[in-house]
Design a protein around this motif. Structure first.
Motif, mmCIF file in Angstrom:
data_model
loop_
_atom_site.group_PDB
_atom_site.id
_atom_site.type_symbol
_atom_site.label_atom_id
_atom_site.label_comp_id
_atom_site.label_asym_id
_atom_site.label_seq_id
_atom_site.Cartn_x
_atom_site.Cartn_y
_atom_site.Cartn_z
ATOM 1 N N TYR A 295 0.760 -1.213 0.052
ATOM 2 C CA TYR A 295 -0.014 -0.045 -0.108
ATOM 3 C C TYR A 295 0.980 1.167 -0.104
ATOM 4 C CZ TYR A 295 -3.744 -3.075 1.544
ATOM 5 O OH TYR A 295 -4.570 -4.248 1.555
ATOM 6 N N TRP A 296 0.257 2.301 -0.267
ATOM 7 C CA TRP A 296 0.954 3.685 -0.562
ATOM 8 C C TRP A 296 0.079 4.844 -0.378
ATOM 9 C CZ3 TRP A 296 0.789 0.609 -4.978
ATOM 10 C CH2 TRP A 296 0.126 1.338 -6.072
ATOM 11 N N ILE A 297 0.603 5.728 -0.001
ATOM 12 C CA ILE A 297 -0.199 7.098 -0.147
ATOM 13 C C ILE A 297 0.370 8.089 -1.024
ATOM 14 C CG2 ILE A 297 -1.265 6.887 1.920
ATOM 15 C CD1 ILE A 297 0.380 8.951 3.043
ATOM 16 N N LYS A 298 -0.238 8.819 -1.827
ATOM 17 C CA LYS A 298 0.165 9.999 -2.679
ATOM 18 C C LYS A 298 -0.296 11.282 -2.193
ATOM 19 C CE LYS A 298 -1.603 8.243 -6.198
ATOM 20 N NZ LYS A 298 -2.230 7.888 -7.632
ATOM 21 N N LEU A 299 0.788 12.109 -1.568
ATOM 22 C CA LEU A 299 0.357 13.493 -1.232
ATOM 23 C C LEU A 299 0.093 14.355 -2.255
ATOM 24 C CD1 LEU A 299 2.868 13.916 1.567
ATOM 25 C CD2 LEU A 299 0.485 12.996 1.914
ATOM 26 N N ARG A 300 -0.892 15.058 -2.271
ATOM 27 C CA ARG A 300 -1.159 16.197 -3.156
ATOM 28 C C ARG A 300 -0.078 17.336 -2.735
ATOM 29 N NH1 ARG A 300 -6.349 15.270 -1.129
ATOM 30 N NH2 ARG A 300 -6.068 17.209 0.219
ATOM 31 N N GLU B 150 1.265 9.254 9.444
ATOM 32 C CA GLU B 150 1.666 7.683 9.922
ATOM 33 C C GLU B 150 -0.032 6.988 10.252
ATOM 34 O OE1 GLU B 150 5.313 7.135 12.747
ATOM 35 O OE2 GLU B 150 3.844 8.470 13.589
ATOM 36 N N MET B 151 -0.890 7.581 10.801
ATOM 37 C CA MET B 151 -2.159 7.149 11.039
ATOM 38 C C MET B 151 -2.843 6.746 9.631
ATOM 39 S SD MET B 151 -3.643 9.558 14.132
ATOM 40 C CE MET B 151 -5.218 9.115 13.863
ATOM 41 N N ILE B 152 -2.708 7.559 8.656
ATOM 42 C CA ILE B 152 -3.277 7.521 7.292
ATOM 43 C C ILE B 152 -2.858 6.215 6.828
ATOM 44 C CG2 ILE B 152 -3.253 8.316 4.967
ATOM 45 C CD1 ILE B 152 -3.408 11.084 6.040
ATOM 46 N N LEU B 153 -1.458 6.035 6.968
ATOM 47 C CA LEU B 153 -0.683 4.659 6.261
ATOM 48 C C LEU B 153 -1.344 3.563 7.076
ATOM 49 C CD1 LEU B 153 3.097 5.856 6.210
ATOM 50 C CD2 LEU B 153 1.579 5.335 4.305
ATOM 51 N N LEU B 154 -1.491 3.648 8.333
ATOM 52 C CA LEU B 154 -1.876 2.476 9.425
ATOM 53 C C LEU B 154 -3.527 2.151 8.730
ATOM 54 C CD1 LEU B 154 -1.489 0.857 11.691
ATOM 55 C CD2 LEU B 154 -2.720 2.638 13.195
ATOM 56 N N PHE C 14 -10.950 7.991 8.093
ATOM 57 C CA PHE C 14 -10.756 9.239 7.591
ATOM 58 C C PHE C 14 -11.648 9.632 6.571
ATOM 59 C CE2 PHE C 14 -6.633 7.853 9.072
ATOM 60 C CZ PHE C 14 -6.095 9.201 9.765
ATOM 61 N N SER C 15 -12.170 10.782 6.590
ATOM 62 C CA SER C 15 -13.175 11.339 5.871
ATOM 63 C C SER C 15 -12.592 11.200 4.282
ATOM 64 C CB SER C 15 -13.380 13.101 6.049
ATOM 65 O OG SER C 15 -12.405 13.590 5.742
ATOM 66 N N GLU C 16 -13.767 10.996 3.413
ATOM 67 C CA GLU C 16 -13.212 10.906 2.049
ATOM 68 C C GLU C 16 -12.429 11.829 1.429
ATOM 69 O OE1 GLU C 16 -16.708 9.986 -0.160
ATOM 70 O OE2 GLU C 16 -17.101 8.134 0.689
ATOM 71 N N ASP C 17 -12.637 13.263 1.688
ATOM 72 C CA ASP C 17 -11.762 14.245 0.995
ATOM 73 C C ASP C 17 -10.402 14.031 1.614
ATOM 74 O OD1 ASP C 17 -12.506 14.793 3.746
ATOM 75 O OD2 ASP C 17 -12.634 16.924 3.372
ATOM 76 N N VAL C 18 -9.873 13.482 2.788
ATOM 77 C CA VAL C 18 -8.826 13.237 3.238
ATOM 78 C C VAL C 18 -7.962 12.300 2.545
ATOM 79 C CG1 VAL C 18 -7.424 12.780 5.084
ATOM 80 C CG2 VAL C 18 -9.225 14.120 5.554
ATOM 81 N N THR C 19 -8.700 11.049 2.330
ATOM 82 C CA THR C 19 -8.144 9.866 1.745
ATOM 83 C C THR C 19 -8.392 9.787 0.229
ATOM 84 O OG1 THR C 19 -9.843 8.540 2.029
ATOM 85 C CG2 THR C 19 -8.242 8.716 3.868
ATOM 86 N N GLU C 20 -9.245 10.589 -0.371
ATOM 87 C CA GLU C 20 -9.566 10.400 -1.842
ATOM 88 C C GLU C 20 -8.230 10.576 -2.644
ATOM 89 O OE1 GLU C 20 -12.906 12.022 -4.970
ATOM 90 O OE2 GLU C 20 -12.682 13.274 -3.311
#
Length: 245
Positions: A7-12, A39-43, A98-104
């Motif tokens: 998994y990964w996250i892409k920051l705007r 870190e919480m978003i990754l978790l 997390f709200s959708e606008d945070v993780t979308e």
């Protein structure tokens, strides 16, 4: 064996410029809060943006601080801040998302096989790029060799052109290269034709030949100037050392 999933996250680009994050970072210890937030978003990635309380810790904040190896007081403050800003939503005390606008658009995943294929394609692309460079260098070397050969041919033609002697005069006995012919006209601008005909006629009548006709004309001209006063109009070639008048 189950295939591993990454998994990964892409920051705007404007992530750290968003009002909530900027407000969070302005607080005392704000950089720590921003780091824990990421870190919480990754978790939450393995659970599609949800974080569950499993009972390992005393409560949600305690368990998250244990998993992330962060201070509980910092996690507690961050959870309160995110809740007030509606950036996380608790469905009950044991789970929040997390709200959708945070993780979308931030979350992505791929299986290990897909990761291997992507890495293989990257290596192949690099190899192809190196091959293209090698091919390009080889083609460039070939082009340079061709250009060198062309330049050599041009030089040979120039040298050959310089060495080729052309016939001049009525009988065509006087032989001059293009370079010699130009020098003759520059040195004798008013009477070069007369000198050619003079030497040409003399050679025709005597059968005499010269290795360098330009040098012969120069010598005759020098002797002509020296002896013209005392032998003007003479026809004795011996007196002029083979220079007829």
């Amino acid at each position: 064996m189950a295939e591993k999933i990454y998994y990964w996250i892409k920051l705007r680009m404007d992530f750290f410029k968003s009002p909530a994050v900027k407000l969070l970072r302005r607080m005392s210890g704000g950089d720590t809060y921003a780091l824990i937030y990421l870190e919480m978003i990754l978790l939450s990635l393995e659970n599609n943006g949800f974080i569950y309380f499993t009972g390992i810790g005393k409560d949600m904040a305690d368990e998250i601080s244990l998993v992330l190896d962060e201070k509980k007081i910092d996690v507690e403050f961050l959870l309160s801040f995110l809740t007030n800003k509606k950036m996380i939503e608790f469905s009950d005390p044991n789970v929040f998302k997390f709200s959708e606008d945070v993780t979308e658009g931030l979350i992505g995943k791929e299986q290990s096989s897909a990761k291997r294929v992507r890495a293989w394609r990257k290596r192949q692309k690099a190899l192809q790029s190196n091959s293209d460079v090698t091919t390009s260098n080889t083609e460039l070397e070939k082009e340079l060799d061709i250009e060198k050969e062309i330049d050599i041919d041009k030089d040979i033609k120039k040298e050959t052109k310089k060495k080729v002697r052309h016939k001049h005069g009525h009988y065509g006995i006087v032989l001059l290269t293009d370079d010699q012919f130009e020098k003759l006209k520059n040195e004798f601008p008013n009477d070069w034709e007369r000198w050619i005909e003079r030497v040409d006629g003399y050679c025709q009548s005597t059968g005499k030949k010269y290795k360098d006709y330009l040098a012969t004309i120069r010598n005759w001209s020098k002797k002509d100037k020296k002896k013209s006063n005392s032998f003007a109009g003479a026809t004795d070639e011996k007196a002029y050392d083979d220079m007829p008048f």
